[in-house]
Design a protein around this motif. Structure first.
Motif, short mmCIF file in Angstrom:
data_model
loop_
_atom_site.label_atom_id
_atom_site.label_comp_id
_atom_site.label_asym_id
_atom_site.label_seq_id
_atom_site.Cartn_x
_atom_site.Cartn_y
_atom_site.Cartn_z
N ASP A 141 0.82 -1.21 0.00
CA ASP A 141 0.00 0.00 0.00
C ASP A 141 0.86 1.27 0.00
N LEU A 142 1.99 1.21 0.68
CA LEU A 142 2.89 2.37 0.67
C LEU A 142 3.51 2.56 -0.71
N ALA A 143 3.85 1.47 -1.39
CA ALA A 143 4.37 1.57 -2.75
C ALA A 143 3.33 2.22 -3.67
N ALA A 144 2.08 1.79 -3.55
CA ALA A 144 1.01 2.38 -4.36
C ALA A 144 0.82 3.85 -4.03
N SER A 145 0.95 4.18 -2.76
CA SER A 145 0.69 5.56 -2.31
C SER A 145 1.77 6.52 -2.81
N ILE A 146 3.03 6.15 -2.64
CA ILE A 146 4.09 7.08 -3.07
C ILE A 146 4.14 7.16 -4.59
N GLN A 147 3.74 6.09 -5.28
CA GLN A 147 3.67 6.16 -6.74
C GLN A 147 2.61 7.17 -7.17
N GLN A 148 1.46 7.14 -6.52
CA GLN A 148 0.40 8.10 -6.88
C GLN A 148 0.83 9.53 -6.56
N VAL A 149 1.45 9.74 -5.41
CA VAL A 149 1.92 11.08 -5.05
C VAL A 149 2.93 11.58 -6.08
N THR A 150 3.85 10.72 -6.47
CA THR A 150 4.87 11.10 -7.47
C THR A 150 4.22 11.50 -8.78
N GLU A 151 3.27 10.71 -9.24
CA GLU A 151 2.58 11.03 -10.49
C GLU A 151 1.87 12.37 -10.40
N GLU A 152 1.20 12.64 -9.30
CA GLU A 152 0.46 13.90 -9.15
C GLU A 152 1.39 15.10 -9.13
N ILE A 153 2.55 14.97 -8.49
CA ILE A 153 3.51 16.07 -8.46
C ILE A 153 4.10 16.30 -9.85
N VAL A 154 4.44 15.22 -10.54
CA VAL A 154 4.99 15.35 -11.90
C VAL A 154 3.99 16.05 -12.81
N GLY A 159 3.69 7.52 -18.55
CA GLY A 159 2.47 7.16 -19.27
C GLY A 159 1.30 8.04 -18.88
N ARG A 160 1.20 8.33 -17.58
CA ARG A 160 0.12 9.20 -17.12
C ARG A 160 0.33 10.63 -17.63
N LEU A 161 1.57 11.08 -17.66
CA LEU A 161 1.88 12.42 -18.17
C LEU A 161 1.48 12.54 -19.63
N LEU A 162 1.73 11.48 -20.40
CA LEU A 162 1.35 11.49 -21.81
C LEU A 162 -0.17 11.56 -21.97
N ARG A 163 -0.87 10.81 -21.11
CA ARG A 163 -2.34 10.77 -21.22
C ARG A 163 -3.00 12.03 -20.68
N GLU A 164 -2.54 12.55 -19.55
CA GLU A 164 -3.24 13.61 -18.83
C GLU A 164 -2.53 14.96 -18.85
N GLY A 165 -1.29 14.98 -19.28
CA GLY A 165 -0.52 16.21 -19.23
C GLY A 165 -0.90 17.20 -20.31
N PRO A 166 -0.34 18.41 -20.23
CA PRO A 166 -0.73 19.49 -21.15
C PRO A 166 0.02 19.49 -22.47
#
Length: 612
Positions: free
Chosen positions: A278-291, A321-328
């Motif tokens: 759960d911590l791995a999932a959590s820090i991955q989500q935080v990292t994606e949101e900050i990026v 991958g998320r940056l490509l899909r959701e980024g500007p």
């Protein structure tokens, strides 16, 4: 002609690169030659290779460029120790002698190493020695090697001299810094803190944490935001340093960090329980949101429609991958050697375009990396001489018989070591120093993890796919030649799984018709293969498609646990002997494990066991 040598070393992943009139001639990591994973030493072997590939000696270089400014790094180190005194005094006593004896006088040290490499006396003249800043080298490796004439550039890593996160605007041959964050506030070091806490090695285990994340639930996202990091809308952030020990300690975190999550750090090689998943999932989500926030701010600052990425965080392909899909941004290009090794390339490019003020001619269709196949190659005559000296039975197959036979073996469930052409530069195997398997096999993932790679069972494997067939298999609308984007499998390939299982138990469930490359969230780290950059790998995939109807193979790096990917045919032969790999292909030479001398196999396995 003007030749420039770029060097990165003395932290981790030492490397060298040579440019000829701004064109990349060669680039390689020192670890591939020394066989020491993440080798940080002076890259003498990599430099020798690069000079040999360019056909020059040291005297013909116009400049040697180092990827860091040691005085700035020493300033950061000293100020950090003073700010935390008396805490960290033991670490201070260990670090200072090294700095005062060598690193502070890096110019002298580099000159001494270069003279020794070339066999020169201590008074012999040397090429001009230049220094870039760490993030400047990262930014140059991203922008100048990209196909773009204008782009925003983001560099995110642990730390360089002071900078940990930077935004740049690249236009033509110019790179202009726009924003930066300083140590100790670092997204890379935050991710590394969780890497350490979850039982993995810092600076090498971060990709394991990324692979672990889909097994957990992001239950601790709010707690991380509340206690560990404060993030603003523009993506700038500040860490709560009460929880971290890395500024002056030998560990990433302190007891407060462990107390926050109610458990001690996981020991190495221990199976992670639900908390760590759960911590791995959590820090991955935080990292994606900050990026994503940083990317939006970069687009506002530059107005650019294209983005380039470098720095260790740029190897987080899930965030990419998320940056490509959701980024500007409309387009995204990531330096395949995004970590410190790529700093050698960036330093050389920076000198060419800014110090020597050369104009830039980019394609807008093709980058400058030549598929990242920038390392040494070996001829069939060299390979055959080795096999004959080793008394290793083999068949020599001409094309296309070679591709047809290897495709048949793969379709029959064999694990194949595939050694071809020039070695890849960067951490990814891209079809020249690869282990291949059938992505359709429901058991191939566990076979490769446990019997070949000798690594954690939960680790996913990446697919290589014919570029023209990409959207038949994956929800991705752009090429991914460097295996740096994660995408979901096409919906029609996905299979429903029975509910009720949690954690690593979910690994046993088959999720698609390509189970060996499908992660538990239906994702895959995709490599697209085209004839332009790797004709031999492309032809193998074509033959596999002709025989099976599927143009996807598992592609993972050719190495065993604890070792870097292979460089030479001799490295590959020893790796073949030491594992349960079925077949080895060296150029046009094909070897079957069953034909090899038993004593050779036994000796190689003992060597790997002793090293481990």
């Amino acid at each position: 002609m003007r030749y420039i040598l770029g060097i990165s070393c003395y932290y981790h992943d030492s490397a060298a690169c040579v440019l000829r009139d701004g064109v990349i001639v060669a680039a390689a990591q020192q670890e591939r030659f020394s066989r020491l994973k993440h080798d940080a030493g002076f890259p003498a072997d990599a430099i020798r290779y690069c000079l040999r590939e360019a056909g020059i000696d040291l005297s013909e270089l116009s400049a040697v460029v180092f990827y860091d400014k040691p005085l700035l790094k020493f300033e950061r180190l000293l100020e950090t120790y003073l700010a935390h005194a008396p805490r960290g005094f033991r670490s201070f006593l260990m670090a200072m002698p090294v700095w005062l004896k060598e690193k502070l006088y890096l110019k002298t040290l580099l000159r001494r190493e270069l003279r020794a490499l070339a066999g020169l006396d201590r008074k012999a003249p040397l090429p001009k020695l230049l220094f870039s800043q760490h993030h400047q080298a990262h930014a140059a490796s991203a922008f100048y090697a990209s196909p773009y004439q204008e782009a925003a550039v983001i560099c995110l890593d642990g730390v360089g001299e002071w900078a940990t996160s930077t935004i740049w605007h690249g236009q033509g041959n110019q790179l202009r810094p726009l924003a930066e964050l300083h140590f100790p506030h670092s997204l890379g070091l935050l991710y590394s803190a969780f890497t350490y806490y979850c039982g993995f090695k810092v600076n090498s285990g971060e990709y394991k944490l990324m692979g672990l994340a889909p097994y957990g639930e992001p239950k601790y996202v709010e707690l991380i935001y509340r206690e560990l990091i404060s993030v603003r809308e523009d993506g700038s952030f500040a860490l709560n340093m009460r929880y971290f020990a890395y500024p002056v300690g030998s560990r990433m975190i302190n007891q407060r960090f462990a107390a926050l999550f109610g458990a001690p750090p996981l020991t190495a090689d221990a199976e992670p329980g639900q908390l760590y998943l759960d911590l791995a999932a959590s820090i991955q989500q935080v990292t994606e949101e900050i990026v994503l926030k940083i990317a939006r701010h970069a687009q506002q600052l530059t107005g650019a429609s294209k983005l380039c990425l470098a720095g260790g965080v740029a190897l987080n392909c899930v965030a990419n991958g998320r940056l490509l899909r959701e980024g500007p941004f409309q387009e995204l290009w990531i330096q395949p050697a995004a970590g410190d090794a790529g700093g050698a390339l960036g330093a050389a490019l920076l000198a060419w375009y800014q110090y020597f003020q050369q104009p830039r001619h980019s394609d807008e269709q093709q980058d400058q990396m030549q598929g990242s196949y920038l390392g040494p190659a070996y001829s069939d005559s060299e390979i055959q001489a080795l096999l004959q000296a080793e008394q290793a039975p083999y068949q020599y197959l001409s094309e296309p018989q070679l591709y047809s036979e290897v495709a048949r073996l793969l379709a029959a469930g064999k694990v194949v070591g595939w050694f071809q052409g020039r070695m890849e530069f960067g951490p990814r195997a891209l079809g020249n120093r690869s282990i291949l398997g059938d992505a359709r096999s429901p058991v191939m993932q566990s076979i490769l993890n446990l019997k070949i790679k000798q690594r954690e069972s939960f680790r996913p494997f990446a697919p290589a796919v014919l570029a023209e067939d990409l959207q038949q298999y994956f929800q991705l609308n752009c090429p991914s030649p460097y295996m740096l984007l994660v995408a979901r499998l096409a919906a029609e390939l996905q299979l429903e799984v029975a509910p009720g299982l949690s954690g690593l138990a979910r690994l046993a469930q088959q999720r698609s018709s390509l189970p060996a490359i499908t992660h538990i969230d239906y994702s895959a780290r995709v490599q697209t293969v085209s004839a332009d950059t790797n004709l031999r790998f492309y032809q193998l995939l074509q033959h596999f498609k002709a025989q099976t109807g599927t143009s996807v193979l598992i592609n993972t790096s050719f190495n065993v646990r604890g070792e870097p990917p292979v460089c030479s045919p001799a490295d590959a032969l020893q790796g073949f002997y030491a594992t349960d790999m079925d077949v080895l292909v060296l150029g046009n030479c094909l070897l079957h494990k069953a034909d090899q001398p038993a004593l050779k196999l036994q000796a190689a396995r003992q060597r790997v066991f002793a090293a481990d």
